[in-house]
Design a protein around this motif. Structure first.
Motif, short mmCIF file in Angstrom:
data_model
loop_
_atom_site.label_atom_id
_atom_site.label_comp_id
_atom_site.label_asym_id
_atom_site.label_seq_id
_atom_site.Cartn_x
_atom_site.Cartn_y
_atom_site.Cartn_z
N ILE A 11 -46.27 10.42 -30.49
CA ILE A 11 -46.10 10.29 -31.94
C ILE A 11 -45.97 8.80 -32.26
CG2 ILE A 11 -44.67 10.88 -33.92
CD1 ILE A 11 -43.67 13.28 -32.22
N PRO A 12 -46.92 8.24 -33.01
CA PRO A 12 -46.85 6.83 -33.37
C PRO A 12 -45.73 6.56 -34.38
CG PRO A 12 -49.04 7.73 -33.84
CD PRO A 12 -48.15 8.87 -33.46
N LYS A 13 -45.10 5.42 -34.24
CA LYS A 13 -44.00 5.05 -35.12
C LYS A 13 -44.44 4.99 -36.58
CE LYS A 13 -40.35 1.69 -35.81
NZ LYS A 13 -39.71 0.47 -35.36
N ASP A 14 -45.65 4.48 -36.84
CA ASP A 14 -46.11 4.38 -38.23
C ASP A 14 -46.28 5.75 -38.88
OD1 ASP A 14 -48.33 4.81 -36.58
OD2 ASP A 14 -49.66 3.60 -37.80
N LEU A 15 -46.62 6.76 -38.10
CA LEU A 15 -46.72 8.12 -38.63
C LEU A 15 -45.34 8.62 -39.05
CD1 LEU A 15 -48.20 10.78 -39.24
CD2 LEU A 15 -47.80 11.41 -36.85
N ILE A 16 -44.35 8.42 -38.19
CA ILE A 16 -42.98 8.84 -38.50
C ILE A 16 -42.48 8.13 -39.76
CG2 ILE A 16 -40.57 8.69 -37.69
CD1 ILE A 16 -42.14 10.88 -36.35
N GLU A 17 -42.72 6.84 -39.85
CA GLU A 17 -42.26 6.09 -41.03
C GLU A 17 -42.94 6.57 -42.30
OE1 GLU A 17 -43.07 2.10 -39.73
OE2 GLU A 17 -41.14 1.94 -38.69
N ALA A 18 -44.25 6.86 -42.23
CA ALA A 18 -44.97 7.35 -43.41
C ALA A 18 -44.47 8.72 -43.84
CB ALA A 18 -46.47 7.39 -43.11
N LEU A 19 -44.27 9.62 -42.88
CA LEU A 19 -43.76 10.95 -43.22
C LEU A 19 -42.34 10.90 -43.76
CD1 LEU A 19 -45.15 13.02 -40.21
CD2 LEU A 19 -45.89 13.15 -42.60
N GLN A 53 -38.68 14.45 -31.59
CA GLN A 53 -39.67 14.29 -30.52
C GLN A 53 -39.96 12.81 -30.26
OE1 GLN A 53 -40.84 16.85 -28.60
NE2 GLN A 53 -39.37 18.01 -29.80
N TYR A 54 -40.09 12.05 -31.32
CA TYR A 54 -40.34 10.61 -31.21
C TYR A 54 -39.19 9.93 -30.46
CZ TYR A 54 -40.84 5.73 -32.59
OH TYR A 54 -40.94 4.36 -32.57
N ASN A 55 -37.96 10.26 -30.83
CA ASN A 55 -36.79 9.67 -30.16
C ASN A 55 -36.74 10.06 -28.69
OD1 ASN A 55 -35.87 8.32 -32.45
ND2 ASN A 55 -34.68 10.06 -33.13
N ARG A 56 -37.07 11.30 -28.37
CA ARG A 56 -37.09 11.73 -26.96
C ARG A 56 -38.16 10.98 -26.18
NH1 ARG A 56 -36.57 18.33 -27.02
NH2 ARG A 56 -34.49 18.39 -27.91
N GLN A 57 -39.33 10.82 -26.78
CA GLN A 57 -40.41 10.11 -26.10
C GLN A 57 -40.01 8.67 -25.82
OE1 GLN A 57 -43.80 10.61 -28.69
NE2 GLN A 57 -44.14 12.72 -28.01
#
Length: 68
Positions: A11-19, A53-57
Motif C-alpha cells: 500500500i503506497p503512502k500517497d494512497l493512504i494520505e489521499a484516502l 495494513q500499511y502500518n503492519r507492512q
C-alpha cells in the motif's frame, strides 16, 4: 508466520494520505440520516483497514532492517 492468505498487496503512502483526506474521521451532525452515517462509516472502515495494513507492512520492513 504470515500465511499467504494473510498477505496484502503493498500500500503506497500517497494512497493512504489521499484516502484519509477524502474520507476523514467525522462526527455526524444531528441532521445526518442513519443511512448516511452507515455509508460514511463503511467508507471510513475501509480507510482504517488500509491504514492498519500499511502500518503492519512498514513495521515489518523496519523490523527486518533492524534485525539484519
Amino acid at each position: 508466520m504470515v500465511d499467504d492468505q494473510d498477505r496484502f498487496p503493498h500500500i503506497p503512502k500517497d494512497l493512504i494520505e489521499a484516502l484519509d483526506k477524502r474520507f476523514p474521521e467525522r462526527t455526524p451532525s444531528l441532521n445526518t440520516s442513519l443511512d448516511e452515517i452507515r455509508w460514511k462509516g463503511g467508507e471510513r472502515a475501509v480507510v482504517r483497514f488500509l491504514l492498519e495494513q500499511y502500518n503492519r507492512q512498514n513495521e515489518t520492513v523496519i523490523n527486518k532492517k533492524v534485525l539484519s
